[in-house]
Design an enzyme around this catalytic site. Structure first.
Site: not given
Length: 670
Positions: A460, A466
């Site tokens: 995660e 990102h």
């Protein structure tokens, strides 16, 4: 008192002032945001000047900020801390938001302005912005006549309401299916801290003196690997796999069939043979046939490996194996054949140390970013922790929020979501959240992670990076706003650092003694890497192929008997293994039925893993954990979002197209 959501937050990075918000504030802000956004769009349409990139596309990107701010904060609560008031509001608002989306993308005058933009002198990101808007208009039904558009609006409204109801029933079903036990003796085999967590969960649920085994979202529950009482394992397994399909208020099968029919009708209305083809048209996969070819290639090898594992387990068990025996005897194989005791590893994986000296350490080593906990900033729940992330030069990059513990108000599973998206156009920096569902220990006790929870923590955080590293102009392209079958790729890559020697040595220390995890244990973990891949791949492919089975149906072919259809579909796909249920059965397959999410796209995990396996090889070939590799990965891939073709970003990084072989080798499927 003025509603704090009606104006931009004064908190650092635009963090919503959650502690000052009431459900009525969300309702008011979303309603005001809907009206304001439509007014902003009408101003774009009414502009008497000829359509240009600036007065149409840029204006569109700047519109809807109030709605975005309010919806992002609201849906954070919906998934992570939903009170009854929030759930009721979700039921009310979701269809309105769906209708709003239709009103925007079925606006012919707005589409005509986008179609009239001259892109010949624009930079590549600007050209892509126009192209992506035009594509969304077309995929939203702009080409339909008025009756067709009216029917599409009706379908979308129904799907929104059904998806919301599915998610709410699944959350309640997971809560009600938790297994309540009378004595600690029934939990024999579980570590002491797990037993303490079960006692605490029971006390919190009003069953003081008893023990409650709460469920996680997937079929197989972690406790089944350790529970010595076979009947308790059976009851836990049946409680898990029976969710959503046993009648009563949490049964979702009526919702599933209704959604399948509506999705099939929607696909035909938009010119596609089925819903799967509609979805894949939006992804990086070239077409639906390519997706089918890949998963069909993997399935036979996965099942062969699973059969070999089952034979080994039955021999060790000394009796015919049942599905609820698999995890227990698989753990025994790891202990006896590979000398790996996963339960004995947990004291070395304490959550705070994993975060500080593992997850954050790897990010600092790769990218130079640093993490500074902000006790002065509050999340939406007391368990939420807030870190400021800073660039190597000390400038602020964004905020990272970690919400790691399970609770009744949180949906199952693990996810990342963004509360504020990065955008140079809007001058915003990212605020991202990681949610997990780890059992909370009693006050003062350490939080010790299983290997699976350790993997999920790193995974995660790959999504979080990102979002944090996004460096795009337009909010539409920010962070994880990439095709669904690409979004899992960066998060899977981040898992590679779990056992990377420098990282592991830094965080894997006994929480009480500080003793490092012995190298011979690490060696045995690596030796045991392929054990269980047959199960894992078969379990995953079962869910992926079940998803596709639901979404290749013609509306007239949608079955009334969901359980029979599920069994028939798994058998037809060659993954109907008696001992391995799909990772998610239809009754709790939240990824694909609680909204569109991964509908017809659950294949994306394995599709992304092709890129992941290649990238792990690339990192390894170039020296692994170093700033040079990190900077290149950040610059050419993580920062780009969807501002260019994501596969082009991969090709620039790897120097060529991806090959399947590294994935086959990783999963033992050569």
């Amino acid at each position: 008192m003025t509603n704090p959501l009606l104006s931009p937050s004064a908190l650092p990075y635009g963090l919503p002032p959650f502690s000052h918000l009431a459900p009525s504030d969300y309702a008011e802000a979303v309603s005001a945001g809907l009206a304001e956004h439509l007014a902003e769009i009408q101003a774009i349409v009414d502009n008497p000047a000829a359509a240009t990139f600036g007065n149409t596309a840029v204006a569109m990107e700047g519109a809807g900020q109030l709605l975005q701010r309010a919806a992002a904060a609201f849906f954070t609560l919906v998934s992570a801390d939903a009170s009854e008031d929030i759930r009721a509001l979700e039921t009310e608002l979701s269809p309105r938001l769906s209708a709003h989306q239709d009103e925007v993308y079925l606006n012919r005058a707005l589409f005509d302005r986008f179609a009239a933009i001259d892109t010949s002198r624009l930079d590549p990101e600007a050209v892509r912005l126009v192209e992506e808007y035009l594509k969304e208009f077309r995929q939203s039904g702009i080409q339909l006549d008025e009756p067709g558009q009216d029917r599409l609006k009706g379908i979308n409204a129904e799907l929104s309401a059904l998806g919301t109801e599915f998610g709410q029933r699944v959350k309640e079903g997971m809560k009600s299916a938790a297994l309540l036990l009378d004595s600690a003796a029934e939990l024999a085999g579980l570590p002491a801290d797990d037993i303490a967590s079960a006692a605490e969960a029971a006390r919190t649920a009003g069953h003081d003196g008893k023990y409650l085994l709460t469920l996680i979202q997937p079929s197989n529950q972690p406790a089944m690997a350790a529970l010595e009482n076979r009947d308790v394992r059976r009851r836990l397994f049946e409680a898990s796999t029976g969710r959503g399909s046993g009648g009563g208020s949490t049964d979702v099968l009526d919702l599933v069939t209704a959604m399948a029919r509506l999705r099939a009708e929607k696909a035909v209305l938009l010119g596609f043979a089925n819903y799967a083809e509609l979805v894949v048209d939006r992804q990086t996969a070239p077409d639906f046939e390519a997706v089918q070819a890949m998963v069909n290639r993997l399935a036979p090898a996965a099942v062969r490996n699973a059969d070999a594992e089952a034979a080994a387990l039955a021999e060790i068990a000394g009796h015919p194996l049942e599905a609820w025996d698999w995890a227990f005897y698989s753990a025994k194989v790891r202990r006896e054949k590979y000398a790996v005791d996963e339960q004995a590893l947990r004291p070395y994986f304490e959550l705070d140390r994993v975060l500080r000296d593992g997850v954050f350490f790897a990010a600092t080593a790769l990218y130079g970013v640093t993490f500074h906990e902000r006790d002065d900033l509050a999340g939406y729940h007391p368990d939420v922790r807030v870190w400021e992330v800073r660039n190597p030069d000390g400038t602020g990059l964004g905020l990272f929020l970690g919400d790691y513990y399970t609770r009744e108000s949180k949906r199952g599973g693990a996810w990342m979501n963004s509360v504020v998206d990065q955008s140079a156009l809007l001058g915003t920096r990212p605020v991202v959240i990681n949610n997990l569902n780890i059992s909370k220990p009693p006050e003062g006790e350490p939080t010790l992670l299983t290997l699976d929870e350790l993997r999920t923590t790193f995974h995660e955080f790959g999504h979080a990076l990102h979002g944090l590293f996004s460096n795009v102009t337009y909010p539409r392209f920010s962070g994880t706003a990439v095709p669904r079958d690409f979004v899992e790729y960066p998060s899977q890559v981040n898992e590679m650092w779990i056992l990377w020697p420098d990282v592991l040595a830094n965080y894997a220390r006994h929480h009480a003694t500080g003793e490092p995890l012995a190298q011979d244990v690490v060696d045995r973990l690596n030796e045991a890497r392929l054990w269980g891949e047959g199960f894992a791949t078969t379990e995953y492919l079962g869910a992926a192929l079940l998803d596709l089975a639901w979404h290749v149906l013609d509306g007239a072919d949608v079955p009334d008997d969901v359980v029979a259809f599920e069994a028939k579909s798994l058998a037809a796909a060659g993954v109907a293994h008696a001992l391995i249920p799909p990772r998610y059965r239809t009754g709790y397959f939240q990824h694909i039925f609680a909204g569109d999410g991964y509908a017809a796209g659950y294949y994306s995990y394995i599709w992304s893993e092709v890129l992941d396996a290649e990238t792990v090889d690339w990192f390894t070939e170039h020296g692994g954990l170093n700033r040079s590799n990190g900077e290149l990965f950040r610059r050419e891939l993580l920062s780009r979002g969807n501002s260019r073709d994501p596969l082009e970003s991969f090709r620039i990084l790897r120097g060529r197209e991806a090959k399947l072989e590294p994935l086959l080798k990783r999963r033992g499927l050569e």
